[in-house]
Design an enzyme around this catalytic site. Sequence first.
Site, PDB file in Angstrom:
ATOM      1  N   HIS A 164      -0.429  34.506  59.207  1.00 17.89           N
ATOM      2  CA  HIS A 164      -1.868  35.138  59.388  1.00 17.89           C
ATOM      3  C   HIS A 164      -2.208  35.898  58.237  1.00 17.89           C
ATOM      4  CE1 HIS A 164      -1.745  34.422  63.745  1.00 17.89           C
ATOM      5  NE2 HIS A 164      -0.526  34.976  63.999  1.00 17.89           N
ATOM      6  N   ASP A 203       2.740  27.366  65.919  1.00 17.75           N
ATOM      7  CA  ASP A 203       3.021  28.700  66.568  1.00 17.75           C
ATOM      8  C   ASP A 203       1.788  28.618  67.582  1.00 17.75           C
ATOM      9  OD1 ASP A 203       3.918  31.607  65.621  1.00 17.75           O
ATOM     10  OD2 ASP A 203       2.039  31.601  66.361  1.00 17.75           O
ATOM     11  N   HIS A 214      -0.214  31.136  67.959  1.00 16.69           N
ATOM     12  CA  HIS A 214      -1.487  31.848  67.498  1.00 16.69           C
ATOM     13  C   HIS A 214      -2.017  30.997  66.337  1.00 16.69           C
ATOM     14  CE1 HIS A 214       1.119  34.967  69.382  1.00 16.69           C
ATOM     15  NE2 HIS A 214      -0.037  35.145  69.899  1.00 16.69           N
ATOM     16  N   ASP A 231       6.675  30.561  70.007  1.00 14.88           N
ATOM     17  CA  ASP A 231       6.048  31.470  70.922  1.00 14.88           C
ATOM     18  C   ASP A 231       5.278  30.639  71.988  1.00 14.88           C
ATOM     19  OD1 ASP A 231       4.400  31.127  68.854  1.00 14.88           O
ATOM     20  OD2 ASP A 231       4.117  33.190  68.365  1.00 14.88           O
TER      21      ASP A 231
END
Length: 343
Positions: A123, A160, A162, A249
């Site tokens: 990120h 991931d 996200h 995740d």
Amino acid sequence: MTTQVVVVPAQGHDREHHPESGKRVPAVLSCLEAAGMWSMVSQREGVVATVEQVARVHRLKMIERVWEAVADGERNLDPDTYITNTSYEAALLAAGSCCALVDDVLMGAVTNGMALVRPPGHHAENGRSGGFCLFNNIAVAARHAQVAHGIKRVMILDFDVHHGNGTQDIFYDDASVLFISMHLYGRFFYPGTGRLQEKGRGKGEGYTINMPLPALVGDKGYEQLLTEVVEPKAEAFRPELILISAGYDAHWRDPLANGGLSLTGYSQMSQWLVTLANRLCDGKILFILEGGYLLDALAYGVLNSLYALLGQDKREDPLGKMPHREADISNLVRQMTQLHLIN
């Protein structure tokens, strides 16, 4: 096949009750120890990145901001992203250790590897830390491969849950890095980026591929994405190195999302990616840890990925499959193939 692991637990970079805590890597290490993994892989010491290496993908002002925040005793860079008095050093160690693993693979010392590092990185944008991430480990490693070893084409796949907004931001106008992100996408789901139409800019147009998924996409859906979208794009790109932003995740029990993957699905995806690397770039593939906040799913997910890197058709799945009906993404896959001109 020789697999190498570098471990940076960064236990001084820790906040109690925060999902991205110092408990994550030790949980993985306990699982690997119980499975006898340390007799199967080689380990290497971590290496601190230079500011020059990090500055290849981040603005100097951003790097200075992290250093100053630590020096001034600031405790948050944003509402999600904390720091401690060891965070700057930990972030440099995480990024540098990924570069060192790249060195060992590209110089032929090992076949492939995994970086179990914290804090995570995907990120962190060119000019901004965020989303639990300080510096973008996988971006630093990709650029290091190009600068230090003359690699011309790097593929980064981010599984991931996200969106890897930081990695996308850094390479959005770069045709030398094919960035593919498989992520949950929704109006109120972090970070809110990664729409299908975000596909690169300028020379980089077509070299960003986003897979914005609804909730409850599981093993079948990820297999469909890999075979119908990732494989043809990877074969056309012909990467010399494959880097994986490995977030665990998207598991159906992870507390921060609503994905649908099982540990078996993660294992199958890891096996598939290693096979792809064997075919396209002499097996040169590295998994770099990102998210994963249910400790059992994280630990067994990493274990199964290491089995794949070792070439072992073996997996452990004590958590079982998602009890819900899996979302159908056939229409989304059709849109992707049309947008990216996949026959």
